[in-house]
Design a protein around this motif. Structure first.
Motif, PDB file in Angstrom:
ATOM      1  N   PRO A  70      55.585  18.218 -66.198  1.00 19.74           N
ATOM      2  CA  PRO A  70      54.769  18.861 -65.166  1.00 19.74           C
ATOM      3  C   PRO A  70      53.820  19.879 -65.790  1.00 19.74           C
ATOM      4  CG  PRO A  70      57.025  19.668 -65.052  1.00 19.74           C
ATOM      5  CD  PRO A  70      56.994  18.587 -66.094  1.00 19.74           C
ATOM      6  N   GLY A  71      52.679  20.097 -65.125  1.00 15.98           N
ATOM      7  CA  GLY A  71      51.728  21.058 -65.668  1.00 15.98           C
ATOM      8  C   GLY A  71      50.517  21.235 -64.775  1.00 15.98           C
ATOM      9  N   MET A  72      49.532  21.938 -65.322  1.00 15.28           N
ATOM     10  CA  MET A  72      48.297  22.242 -64.601  1.00 15.28           C
ATOM     11  C   MET A  72      47.112  21.790 -65.428  1.00 15.28           C
ATOM     12  SD  MET A  72      49.150  26.070 -63.253  1.00 15.28           S
ATOM     13  CE  MET A  72      50.310  26.619 -64.494  1.00 15.28           C
ATOM     14  N   HIS A  73      45.999  21.560 -64.728  1.00 16.52           N
ATOM     15  CA  HIS A  73      44.769  21.144 -65.402  1.00 16.52           C
ATOM     16  C   HIS A  73      43.586  21.860 -64.749  1.00 16.52           C
ATOM     17  CE1 HIS A  73      41.825  18.530 -67.358  1.00 16.52           C
ATOM     18  NE2 HIS A  73      41.220  18.474 -66.192  1.00 16.52           N
ATOM     19  N   ARG A  74      42.683  22.337 -65.578  1.00 16.92           N
ATOM     20  CA  ARG A  74      41.420  22.896 -65.075  1.00 16.92           C
ATOM     21  C   ARG A  74      40.342  22.549 -66.094  1.00 16.92           C
ATOM     22  NH1 ARG A  74      42.328  28.205 -63.435  1.00 16.92           N
ATOM     23  NH2 ARG A  74      42.217  27.520 -61.286  1.00 16.92           N
ATOM     24  N   SER A  75      39.249  21.969 -65.600  1.00 14.02           N
ATOM     25  CA  SER A  75      38.140  21.615 -66.471  1.00 14.02           C
ATOM     26  C   SER A  75      36.859  22.239 -65.930  1.00 14.02           C
ATOM     27  CB  SER A  75      37.974  20.092 -66.545  1.00 14.02           C
ATOM     28  OG  SER A  75      36.762  19.780 -67.205  1.00 14.02           O
ATOM     29  N   ASP A  76      36.234  23.062 -66.733  1.00 12.96           N
ATOM     30  CA  ASP A  76      34.943  23.628 -66.348  1.00 12.96           C
ATOM     31  C   ASP A  76      33.845  22.572 -66.384  1.00 12.96           C
ATOM     32  OD1 ASP A  76      36.081  26.144 -66.013  1.00 12.96           O
ATOM     33  OD2 ASP A  76      35.707  26.724 -68.097  1.00 12.96           O
ATOM     34  N   ILE A  77      34.053  21.524 -67.153  1.00 11.57           N
ATOM     35  CA  ILE A  77      33.048  20.467 -67.278  1.00 11.57           C
ATOM     36  C   ILE A  77      32.996  19.615 -66.015  1.00 11.57           C
ATOM     37  CG2 ILE A  77      32.401  18.385 -68.562  1.00 11.57           C
ATOM     38  CD1 ILE A  77      33.712  19.782 -71.033  1.00 11.57           C
TER      39      ILE A  77
ATOM     40  N   GLU B 296      55.990  15.531 -63.720  1.00 11.80           N
ATOM     41  CA  GLU B 296      56.375  14.756 -64.890  1.00 11.80           C
ATOM     42  C   GLU B 296      56.205  13.271 -64.577  1.00 11.80           C
ATOM     43  OE1 GLU B 296      60.563  15.094 -65.737  1.00 11.80           O
ATOM     44  OE2 GLU B 296      61.081  14.880 -63.633  1.00 11.80           O
ATOM     45  N   ARG B 297      56.147  12.470 -65.618  1.00 11.39           N
ATOM     46  CA  ARG B 297      56.155  11.010 -65.452  1.00 11.39           C
ATOM     47  C   ARG B 297      57.613  10.588 -65.477  1.00 11.39           C
ATOM     48  NH1 ARG B 297      51.081   8.936 -69.169  1.00 11.39           N
ATOM     49  NH2 ARG B 297      49.536   9.829 -67.777  1.00 11.39           N
ATOM     50  N   THR B 298      57.998   9.790 -64.496  1.00 16.30           N
ATOM     51  CA  THR B 298      59.382   9.355 -64.425  1.00 16.30           C
ATOM     52  C   THR B 298      59.454   7.899 -63.987  1.00 16.30           C
ATOM     53  OG1 THR B 298      61.573   9.989 -63.607  1.00 16.30           O
ATOM     54  CG2 THR B 298      59.781  10.077 -62.040  1.00 16.30           C
ATOM     55  N   LEU B 299      60.538   7.256 -64.316  1.00 16.80           N
ATOM     56  CA  LEU B 299      60.759   5.857 -63.971  1.00 16.80           C
ATOM     57  C   LEU B 299      60.882   5.727 -62.456  1.00 16.80           C
ATOM     58  CD1 LEU B 299      61.056   3.297 -65.655  1.00 16.80           C
ATOM     59  CD2 LEU B 299      63.504   3.681 -65.675  1.00 16.80           C
ATOM     60  N   ILE B 300      60.077   4.840 -61.842  1.00 16.37           N
ATOM     61  CA  ILE B 300      60.109   4.669 -60.389  1.00 16.37           C
ATOM     62  C   ILE B 300      60.508   3.256 -59.971  1.00 16.37           C
ATOM     63  CG2 ILE B 300      58.496   6.550 -59.931  1.00 16.37           C
ATOM     64  CD1 ILE B 300      56.306   4.396 -59.498  1.00 16.37           C
ATOM     65  N   SER B 301      60.600   2.319 -60.940  1.00 13.10           N
ATOM     66  CA  SER B 301      61.054   0.970 -60.624  1.00 13.10           C
ATOM     67  C   SER B 301      61.469   0.262 -61.912  1.00 13.10           C
ATOM     68  CB  SER B 301      59.943   0.166 -59.935  1.00 13.10           C
ATOM     69  OG  SER B 301      60.414  -1.118 -59.570  1.00 13.10           O
ATOM     70  N   VAL B 302      62.664  -0.342 -61.859  1.00 13.03           N
ATOM     71  CA  VAL B 302      63.193  -1.073 -63.015  1.00 13.03           C
ATOM     72  C   VAL B 302      63.623  -2.451 -62.538  1.00 13.03           C
ATOM     73  CG1 VAL B 302      64.972  -1.147 -64.794  1.00 13.03           C
ATOM     74  CG2 VAL B 302      64.077   1.049 -64.047  1.00 13.03           C
ATOM     75  N   ASP B 303      63.251  -3.464 -63.301  1.00 12.49           N
ATOM     76  CA  ASP B 303      63.599  -4.835 -62.963  1.00 12.49           C
ATOM     77  C   ASP B 303      63.629  -5.608 -64.275  1.00 12.49           C
ATOM     78  OD1 ASP B 303      62.498  -7.769 -62.155  1.00 12.49           O
ATOM     79  OD2 ASP B 303      63.575  -6.876 -60.471  1.00 12.49           O
ATOM     80  N   ARG B 304      64.161  -6.802 -64.247  1.00 11.53           N
ATOM     81  CA  ARG B 304      64.161  -7.596 -65.482  1.00 11.53           C
ATOM     82  C   ARG B 304      62.749  -7.932 -65.936  1.00 11.53           C
ATOM     83  NH1 ARG B 304      64.879 -11.638 -61.610  1.00 11.53           N
ATOM     84  NH2 ARG B 304      63.623 -13.485 -62.052  1.00 11.53           N
ATOM     85  N   ASP B 305      61.768  -7.821 -64.997  1.00 19.61           N
ATOM     86  CA  ASP B 305      60.388  -8.170 -65.319  1.00 19.61           C
ATOM     87  C   ASP B 305      59.456  -6.969 -65.497  1.00 19.61           C
ATOM     88  OD1 ASP B 305      60.903 -10.910 -65.226  1.00 19.61           O
ATOM     89  OD2 ASP B 305      60.627 -10.949 -63.061  1.00 19.61           O
ATOM     90  N   HIS B 306      59.931  -5.748 -65.249  1.00 20.98           N
ATOM     91  CA  HIS B 306      59.023  -4.613 -65.360  1.00 20.98           C
ATOM     92  C   HIS B 306      59.749  -3.272 -65.471  1.00 20.98           C
ATOM     93  CE1 HIS B 306      59.920  -4.660 -61.036  1.00 20.98           C
ATOM     94  NE2 HIS B 306      59.903  -3.346 -61.184  1.00 20.98           N
TER      95      HIS B 306
END
Length: 168
Positions: free
Chosen positions: A23-30, A39-49
């Motif tokens: 988890p975090g923050m982002h700021r871009s002046d551009i 955070e990135r976390t596992l949301i689906s598990v299968d034999r194919d994906h």
């Protein structure tokens, strides 16, 4: 929503490609984009994906985007999934699938995966997901996949965005 809101999608693609796994923050002046992400976390598990998800709560030029980015880890056993639509409880969710091979970095797999797409949520749907999580089905030419994004991910993105003053 105005047409300018849809201009955020390409910027989301660029931002999420380099967003860290935690988890975090982002700021871009551009670009003028600011906000928080889970955070990135596992949301689906299968034999194919193996699908990962990350929640983004961003703002640019007064427009807010509450989004779940979905990507696929490629580990040598799983093939790339293409998805066109997302549904929750029989109702369509706004989904932007990715039709080309865009790199996606998944925890433990490096950047050998592919971005699958984005689910865009209303403020009410985001609030509901922060309490109960988001269970949905992704449908495409390759498969129908059930995903579950835990409530904690929405809470993380919300906290980060609130710390930046992006969300109340």
């Amino acid at each position: 929503m105005t047409w300018r809101f849809y201009l955020l999608v390409p910027v989301l693609l660029a931002l999420s490609a380099c967003a860290p796994a935690g988890p975090g923050m982002h700021r871009s002046d551009i670009t003028g984009i600011e906000g928080g992400f889970s955070e990135r976390t596992l949301i689906s598990v299968d034999r194919d994906h193996l699908l990962y998800g990350q929640v983004l709560a961003l703002r640019q030029a007064g427009q807010t985007s509450l989004t779940v980015e979905i990507g696929q880890a490629i580990d040598g056993r799983h093939y790339r999934l293409r998805m066109d639509d997302a549904y929750r409880d029989g109702a369509a969710l706004r989904f932007d699938g990715v039709s080309r091979r865009e790199e996606y970095c998944a925890p433990g797999f490096g950047c050998r995966g592919y971005r699958t797409g984005f689910i865009h949520l209303s403020a009410q749907d985001f609030s509901d997901a922060a309490r109960r999580g988001l269970r949905a089905h992704l449908i495409g030419p390759d498969a129908m996949v059930e995903i579950f994004v835990p409530a904690e991910q929405f809470q993380q993105a919300l906290r980060q965005a609130q710390l930046m003053g992006v969300l109340p």
